[in-house]
Design an enzyme around this catalytic site. Structure first.
Site, PDB file in Angstrom:
ATOM      1  N   GLN A 102       1.033  -1.444  -0.127  1.00 39.68           N
ATOM      2  CA  GLN A 102      -0.137   0.297  -0.486  1.00 39.68           C
ATOM      3  C   GLN A 102       1.469   1.145   0.006  1.00 39.68           C
ATOM      4  O   GLN A 102       0.504   2.221  -0.387  1.00 39.68           O
ATOM      5  CB  GLN A 102      -1.232   0.622   1.419  1.00 39.68           C
ATOM      6  CG  GLN A 102      -1.889  -1.328   0.996  1.00 39.68           C
ATOM      7  CD  GLN A 102      -2.659  -1.265   2.834  1.00 39.68           C
ATOM      8  OE1 GLN A 102      -3.649  -0.422   3.014  1.00 39.68           O
ATOM      9  NE2 GLN A 102      -1.596  -2.442   3.995  1.00 39.68           N
ATOM     10  N   HIS A 120      -1.608   2.279  -3.659  1.00 39.78           N
ATOM     11  CA  HIS A 120      -2.551   3.302  -3.398  1.00 39.78           C
ATOM     12  C   HIS A 120      -1.081   4.151  -4.675  1.00 39.78           C
ATOM     13  O   HIS A 120      -0.796   5.101  -4.045  1.00 39.78           O
ATOM     14  CB  HIS A 120      -2.042   3.400  -2.282  1.00 39.78           C
ATOM     15  CG  HIS A 120      -2.767   2.595  -1.536  1.00 39.78           C
ATOM     16  ND1 HIS A 120      -2.726   2.716   0.185  1.00 39.78           N
ATOM     17  CD2 HIS A 120      -4.037   2.599  -1.784  1.00 39.78           C
ATOM     18  CE1 HIS A 120      -4.228   1.716   0.199  1.00 39.78           C
ATOM     19  NE2 HIS A 120      -4.950   1.961  -1.081  1.00 39.78           N
ATOM     20  N   CYS A 166       1.108  20.447 -16.838  1.00 37.60           N
ATOM     21  CA  CYS A 166       1.732  18.902 -17.923  1.00 37.60           C
ATOM     22  C   CYS A 166       2.089  19.507 -19.369  1.00 37.60           C
ATOM     23  O   CYS A 166       1.411  20.442 -20.026  1.00 37.60           O
ATOM     24  CB  CYS A 166       0.021  18.423 -18.002  1.00 37.60           C
ATOM     25  SG  CYS A 166       0.336  16.466 -19.618  1.00 37.60           S
ATOM     26  N   CYS A 169      -0.788  18.881 -22.307  1.00 32.67           N
ATOM     27  CA  CYS A 169      -2.147  19.653 -22.365  1.00 32.67           C
ATOM     28  C   CYS A 169      -1.860  20.585 -21.099  1.00 32.67           C
ATOM     29  O   CYS A 169      -3.077  21.352 -21.973  1.00 32.67           O
ATOM     30  CB  CYS A 169      -3.146  18.633 -21.620  1.00 32.67           C
ATOM     31  SG  CYS A 169      -3.474  17.653 -20.141  1.00 32.67           S
ATOM     32  N   GLN A 234       1.726  -3.855  16.813  1.00 31.60           N
ATOM     33  CA  GLN A 234       0.600  -3.455  17.534  1.00 31.60           C
ATOM     34  C   GLN A 234      -0.256  -4.249  17.436  1.00 31.60           C
ATOM     35  O   GLN A 234      -0.461  -4.640  16.048  1.00 31.60           O
ATOM     36  CB  GLN A 234       0.261  -2.128  17.253  1.00 31.60           C
ATOM     37  CG  GLN A 234       0.652  -0.976  17.317  1.00 31.60           C
ATOM     38  CD  GLN A 234       1.446  -0.402  19.285  1.00 31.60           C
ATOM     39  OE1 GLN A 234       0.085  -0.297  19.904  1.00 31.60           O
ATOM     40  NE2 GLN A 234       2.255  -0.273  19.802  1.00 31.60           N
TER      41      GLN A 234
HETATM   42  C1  BJW Z   1       4.742  -1.076  12.484  1.00 32.49           C
HETATM   43  C2  BJW Z   1       6.268  -0.426  13.090  1.00 32.49           C
HETATM   44  C3  BJW Z   1       7.451  -1.621  11.454  1.00 32.49           C
HETATM   45  C4  BJW Z   1       4.397   0.812  12.970  1.00 32.49           C
HETATM   46  N1  BJW Z   1       7.313  -2.680  12.129  1.00 32.49           N
HETATM   47  N2  BJW Z   1       4.908  -2.339  11.286  1.00 32.49           N
HETATM   48  C5  BJW Z   1     -15.639   5.427   5.610  1.00 32.49           C
HETATM   49  C6  BJW Z   1     -15.846   6.665   5.720  1.00 32.49           C
HETATM   50  C7  BJW Z   1     -15.581   7.340   4.578  1.00 32.49           C
HETATM   51  C8  BJW Z   1     -14.150   6.871   3.601  1.00 32.49           C
HETATM   52  C9  BJW Z   1     -14.879   5.265   3.810  1.00 32.49           C
HETATM   53  C10 BJW Z   1     -15.923   4.744   4.788  1.00 32.49           C
HETATM   54  N3  BJW Z   1     -15.263   3.079   4.211  1.00 32.49           N
HETATM   55  C11 BJW Z   1     -14.880   3.018   3.640  1.00 32.49           C
HETATM   56  C12 BJW Z   1     -14.506   4.035   3.043  1.00 32.49           C
HETATM   57  C13 BJW Z   1     -13.593   4.143   1.376  1.00 32.49           C
HETATM   58  C14 BJW Z   1     -12.231   4.505   2.035  1.00 32.49           C
HETATM   59  C15 BJW Z   1     -11.306   4.535   3.419  1.00 32.49           C
HETATM   60  O1  BJW Z   1     -11.404   2.841   3.480  1.00 32.49           O
HETATM   61  N4  BJW Z   1     -11.436   4.459   4.166  1.00 32.49           N
HETATM   62  C16 BJW Z   1     -10.699   4.103   6.539  1.00 32.49           C
HETATM   63  C17 BJW Z   1      -9.859   5.081   6.537  1.00 32.49           C
HETATM   64  C18 BJW Z   1     -12.360   4.360   6.697  1.00 32.49           C
HETATM   65  N5  BJW Z   1     -11.075   3.921   0.860  1.00 32.49           N
HETATM   66  C19 BJW Z   1     -11.081   5.034  -0.309  1.00 32.49           C
HETATM   67  O2  BJW Z   1     -11.561   5.531  -0.125  1.00 32.49           O
HETATM   68  C20 BJW Z   1     -10.148   3.938  -1.097  1.00 32.49           C
HETATM   69  N6  BJW Z   1     -10.753   4.302  -2.069  1.00 32.49           N
HETATM   70  C21 BJW Z   1     -12.281   4.093  -2.017  1.00 32.49           C
HETATM   71  O3  BJW Z   1     -12.589   3.310  -1.433  1.00 32.49           O
HETATM   72  O4  BJW Z   1     -12.563   4.326  -3.669  1.00 32.49           O
HETATM   73  C22 BJW Z   1     -14.134   3.898  -3.737  1.00 32.49           C
HETATM   74  C23 BJW Z   1     -14.628   3.956  -5.243  1.00 32.49           C
HETATM   75  C24 BJW Z   1     -14.872   2.687  -6.518  1.00 32.49           C
HETATM   76  C25 BJW Z   1     -14.849   3.483  -7.843  1.00 32.49           C
HETATM   77  C26 BJW Z   1     -15.166   4.557  -8.249  1.00 32.49           C
HETATM   78  C27 BJW Z   1     -14.569   5.681  -7.303  1.00 32.49           C
HETATM   79  C28 BJW Z   1     -14.026   5.035  -6.342  1.00 32.49           C
HETATM   80  C29 BJW Z   1      -8.824   4.873  -1.443  1.00 32.49           C
HETATM   81  C30 BJW Z   1      -7.967   4.359  -0.197  1.00 32.49           C
HETATM   82  C31 BJW Z   1      -6.838   5.234  -0.633  1.00 32.49           C
HETATM   83  C32 BJW Z   1      -6.187   5.222   1.268  1.00 32.49           C
HETATM   84  N7  BJW Z   1      -5.037   6.148   0.493  1.00 32.49           N
HETATM   85  C33 BJW Z   1      -3.900   6.162   1.385  1.00 32.49           C
HETATM   86  C34 BJW Z   1      -3.055   8.043   1.389  1.00 32.49           C
HETATM   87  C35 BJW Z   1      -1.975   7.632   0.252  1.00 32.49           C
HETATM   88  C36 BJW Z   1      -0.786   8.948  -0.448  1.00 32.49           C
HETATM   89  C37 BJW Z   1      -0.800   9.180   0.557  1.00 32.49           C
HETATM   90  O5  BJW Z   1       0.605   8.399   0.769  1.00 32.49           O
HETATM   91  O6  BJW Z   1      -0.845   9.861   0.967  1.00 32.49           O
HETATM   92  O7  BJW Z   1      -2.785   5.606   1.514  1.00 32.49           O
HETATM   93  S1  BJW Z   1      -5.083   6.938   2.909  1.00 32.49           S
HETATM   94  C38 BJW Z   1      -2.979   6.009   3.638  1.00 32.49           C
HETATM   95  O8  BJW Z   1      -3.569   4.919   4.775  1.00 32.49           O
HETATM   96  C39 BJW Z   1      -2.356   5.101   2.757  1.00 32.49           C
HETATM   97  C40 BJW Z   1      -2.241   4.084   3.069  1.00 32.49           C
HETATM   98  O9  BJW Z   1      -1.678   3.112   2.097  1.00 32.49           O
HETATM   99  C41 BJW Z   1      -3.573   3.356   3.851  1.00 32.49           C
HETATM  100  C42 BJW Z   1      -3.135   2.436   4.539  1.00 32.49           C
HETATM  101  O10 BJW Z   1      -2.388   2.441   5.582  1.00 32.49           O
HETATM  102  P1  BJW Z   1      -1.512   1.477   6.848  1.00 32.49           P
HETATM  103  O11 BJW Z   1      -0.287   1.511   5.279  1.00 32.49           O
HETATM  104  O12 BJW Z   1      -1.788   1.037   6.659  1.00 32.49           O
HETATM  105  O13 BJW Z   1      -0.945   2.157   7.395  1.00 32.49           O
HETATM  106  P2  BJW Z   1      -1.299   2.356   9.090  1.00 32.49           P
HETATM  107  O14 BJW Z   1      -0.425   3.894   9.917  1.00 32.49           O
HETATM  108  O15 BJW Z   1      -2.804   2.754   8.914  1.00 32.49           O
HETATM  109  O16 BJW Z   1      -0.878   1.401  10.226  1.00 32.49           O
HETATM  110  C43 BJW Z   1       0.814   1.470  10.088  1.00 32.49           C
HETATM  111  C44 BJW Z   1       1.040   0.241  10.791  1.00 32.49           C
HETATM  112  O17 BJW Z   1       2.445  -0.400  11.309  1.00 32.49           O
HETATM  113  C45 BJW Z   1       0.171   0.139  12.363  1.00 32.49           C
HETATM  114  O18 BJW Z   1      -0.280  -1.000  12.683  1.00 32.49           O
HETATM  115  C46 BJW Z   1       1.615  -0.006  13.709  1.00 32.49           C
HETATM  116  O19 BJW Z   1       1.273  -0.398  14.296  1.00 32.49           O
HETATM  117  C47 BJW Z   1       3.064  -0.569  12.237  1.00 32.49           C
HETATM  118  N8  BJW Z   1       4.349  -0.060  12.461  1.00 32.49           N
HETATM  119  N9  BJW Z   1       5.914   0.701  13.476  1.00 32.49           N
HETATM  120  C48 BJW Z   1       5.902  -2.561  11.572  1.00 32.49           C
HETATM  121  N10 BJW Z   1       8.449  -0.725  12.846  1.00 32.49           N
END
Ligand code: BJW
Length: 268
Positions: A102, A120, A166, A169, A234
């Site tokens: 991700q 992502h 761009c 465009c 965690q």
């Molecule tokens: C360690 C460690 C160590 C620490 N060793 N481990 C309700 C409300 C509103 C929206 C939604 C909803 N329910 C669902 C949604 C949709 C939404 C969503 O899921 N939201 C939730 C938050 C609720 N999803 C979307 O909007 C997605 N799109 C979508 O659904 O589209 C539908 C669609 C269909 C058709 C047409 C159009 C649309 C898109 C999601 C995009 C996520 N983007 C981000 C930002 C990317 C860009 C950027 O970097 O700025 O992606 S958000 C962020 O979270 C990033 C990550 O990839 C993603 C996941 O996070 P990750 O990697 O799990 O990190 P953390 O911080 O959460 O966890 C870190 C972990 O590491 C922890 O557990 C620590 O303990 C651990 N850790 N140190 C090992 N040393």
């Protein structure tokens, strides 16, 4: 933990179809912040709605572009850690092992993992917002200059940097990442889902498992009958699904699993 680690190593040694699924935690020990960790996570300091949505970019492109330039600069100065290297070791040991991340950094690639699937997007693949969504390049000024940071690594002043235009465009260039509310790249999502459905061992590392549809990928592996090993210091949303839950950091636990799976005396 030792018994669990040995059991995880045994599963890895005998698995035939392995998926390694990573999140921000695997890059934490390289100095790249996660999103949701208390105090250190990006979302504890910055407002996702103002920075990581299409609406935010539309409202204030300079703020959003400046923030991503700061993120890109941090990643460029980071190095892969032993966790990334252990993932690469798995891809070399298990033919056909698949890495799905991700993360928007390039640390798996720089650690030598081949064909990483990015759900992502990437900090390094900007594109324009025009109809054609052309891939874009960074202008020299932002490519080569790590813009000012405070000693703590904070962006200098929430600095605004106008995005480039761009060359094809004339539309604004945007970061090539997937923001909230945006669709994931179809081919990446298909690769991830199909690999998970076909896996016999699924390793989930450093993800909170909170963001969909990516968080569905480990659940697909569970439904397919794969063993699931989690590496995370965690508790997470995925705890309930894990066959083995290794509580620890990626840079410590992953090399230990690899060393236990393929002790040096058995390595070719
Ligand atoms: C360690 C460690 C160590 C620490 N060793 N481990 C309700 C409300 C509103 C929206 C939604 C909803 N329910 C669902 C949604 C949709 C939404 C969503 O899921 N939201 C939730 C938050 C609720 N999803 C979307 O909007 C997605 N799109 C979508 O659904 O589209 C539908 C669609 C269909 C058709 C047409 C159009 C649309 C898109 C999601 C995009 C996520 N983007 C981000 C930002 C990317 C860009 C950027 O970097 O700025 O992606 S958000 C962020 O979270 C990033 C990550 O990839 C993603 C996941 O996070 P990750 O990697 O799990 O990190 P953390 O911080 O959460 O966890 C870190 C972990 O590491 C922890 O557990 C620590 O303990 C651990 N850790 N140190 C090992 N040393």
């Amino acid at each position: 933990m030792d018994t669990d680690l040995q059991q995880a190593a045994g599963l890895l040694r005998t698995a035939r179809r392995v998926v390694v699924f990573t999140g921000a935690g695997i890059s934490a020990e390289s100095g790249v912040p996660t999103f949701r960790d208390d105090l250190t996570g990006l979302w504890s300091r910055f407002n996702a709605e103002h920075l990581a949505t299409p609406e935010a970019f539309h409202a204030d492109p300079d703020l959003v572009w400046g923030w991503y330039e700061w993120r890109r600069s941090r990643v460029r100065h980071a190095e892969p850690n032993p966790g990334h290297l252990a993932v690469t070791a798995i891809t070399r040991r298990v033919p056909g092992a698949v890495v799905v991340t991700q993360n928007v950094d390039d640390l798996h690639e720089r650690a030598g993992s081949p064909e990483v699937t990015h759900l992502h997007g990437s900090l390094f693949a900007p594109r324009c917002v025009g109809d054609g969504a052309h891939p874009a390049t960074f202008p020299d000024a932002t490519q080569n200059v790590a813009h000012d940071e405070s000693p703590s690594g904070e962006p200098a002043d929430g600095r605004r940097i106008p995005p480039p235009l761009c060359v094809s465009c004339g539309a604004l260039v945007r970061p090539g990442v997937v923001w909230f509310g945006e669709e994931l790249p179809g081919s990446a999502l298909t690769t991830a889902a199909e690999s998970a459905a076909a896996s016999d061992l699924f390793l989930t590392v450093g993800t909170s498992g909170m963001v969909y549809p990516a968080a569905e990928i480990p659940r697909i592996a569970v439904r397919a009958g794969a063993a699931v090993i989690q590496v995370n210091p965690q508790p997470t949303q995925l705890d309930l699904f894990c066959t083995i839950n290794l509580l620890g950091t990626a840079a410590h636990v992953l090399p230990a699993i690899v060393a236990a799976a393929w002790p040096p005396s058995t390595r070719g």
